[in-house]
Write a protein that holds these residues in place. Structure first.
Motif, short mmCIF file in Angstrom:
data_model
loop_
_atom_site.label_atom_id
_atom_site.label_comp_id
_atom_site.label_asym_id
_atom_site.label_seq_id
_atom_site.Cartn_x
_atom_site.Cartn_y
_atom_site.Cartn_z
N ASP A 166 142.12 59.59 -28.76
CA ASP A 166 141.58 60.87 -28.27
C ASP A 166 142.21 62.03 -29.03
O ASP A 166 143.34 62.42 -28.75
CB ASP A 166 141.84 61.00 -26.77
N GLU A 167 141.51 62.55 -30.01
CA GLU A 167 142.00 63.64 -30.86
C GLU A 167 143.43 63.38 -31.33
O GLU A 167 144.32 64.19 -31.09
CB GLU A 167 141.90 64.98 -30.10
N SER A 226 136.23 62.72 -23.83
CA SER A 226 137.44 62.03 -23.36
C SER A 226 137.11 61.17 -22.14
O SER A 226 137.66 60.07 -21.98
CB SER A 226 138.52 63.04 -22.97
MG LIG Z 1 138.70 65.75 -24.63
#
Ligand SMILES: [Mg+2]
Ligand SMILES: Nc1ncnc2c1ncn2[C@@H]1O[C@H](COP(=O)(O)OP(=O)(O)O)[C@@H](O)[C@H]1O
Length: 259
Positions: A174-175, A44
């Motif tokens: 991000d995910e 991240s």
């Molecule tokens: Mg992360």
């Protein structure tokens, strides 16, 4: 539209903590790159340096270059707000403005950037973005209803519509599916396949099947131990990473031996 990213010798810090060590990688245009690796290895953090969101954290800084089609986004004459506009971000939890209408959510970024047109133009932009995010058919009869009334999967596609409404060059995710059910996850994965025709996409995922399904190239990050910086271990074609990686650490990770 769809620009190339080159990261060169990027070191990333939170105050004195050296979080990520010397990352060098390239992402071609109209390509999906997946970031994988164990929790805390810096996925991240690296993602947030690609649109200058990292530096909004007090004490956070970077050393090194990030080039967008050859232009350094960290050059002193570059406005970070403009960078965040051309390099959009979609987060782990869908974050629409819950009481704002679906249509206003889609054009919110445009209004903030001062690039909004008249009502008819905004309607056209909203429709195009919602079609682009595969959400139009589900919401076209309720555009003035609150965004918070949509399901989680629909909210995430609404956030993708909001991100693409400003016509960015790159989409960072991000995910984006980690809060979604399997059906919604597949809808987002299909959408990523469509968006790739127009955008350069970088996606962080903890789901290796997802990385294998959606990405063209995969970057495996790892860290040597607690308190150590994360490192890019291997960047390769996704097929190669999941069949015959160059590094033993990659092999161990993808075969489930750690992480
Ligand atoms: Mg992360
Ligand atoms: N806001 C922050 N302040 C200080 N340290 C942070 C912050 N965010 C992340 N870190 C640290 O940076 C390292 C990398 O974190 P992160 O990028 O979130 O990893 P990943 O996404 O791979 O799980 C971790 O050691 C984490 O604790």
């Amino acid at each position: 539209m769809a620009k190339r990213i080159d990261v060169k010798d990027l070191d990333i810090y939170y105050g004195k903590f050296h979080a990520v060590d010397s990352v060098t990688l390239s992402v071609p245009p109209r390509n999906v790159t997946a970031f994988i690796g164990p929790s805390g290895c810096g996925k991240s953090t690296v993602l947030r340096t690609l649109n200058r969101m990292h530096e909004v954290i007090p004490g956070a800084r970077v050393d090194g270059d990030v080039l967008l089609d050859g232009e350094n986004i960290y050059a002193s004459n570059v406005d970070p707000v403009q960078v965040r506009r051309t390099i959009g971000m979609v987060f782990q939890r869908p974050n629409p403005f819950p009481t704002m209408s679906i249509k206003d959510n889609v054009v919110a970024g445009l209004k903030l950037a001062g690039g909004a047109g008249n009502r008819k133009q905004l309607d056209e932009i909203a429709e195009r973005a919602l079609r682009g995010a595969n959400l139009w058919n589900e919401v076209k009869d309720r555009l003035n209803k609150p965004g918070g009334g949509l399901s989680g999967g629909q909210q995430q596609r609404l956030c993708i519509a909001r991100a693409i409404a400003v016509r960015p060059d790159v989409l960072l995710m991000d995910e984006p599916c980690s809060a979604l059910d399997p059906i919604s996850t597949l809808a987002i994965e299909d959408l990523i396949g469509e968006l790739k025709k127009d955008y350069t996409i970088v996606i962080v995922t903890h789901n290796m099947q997802q990385a294998a399904r959606v990405s063209d190239q995969t970057a495996f990050f790892n860290l040597a131990g607690v308190g150590q910086p994360g490192r890019l271990v291997e960047l390769n074609d996704t097929e190669k990473i999941f069949s015959n990686p160059n590094e033993k650490a990659t092999e161990d990770y993808i075969s489930g031996r750690f992480g």
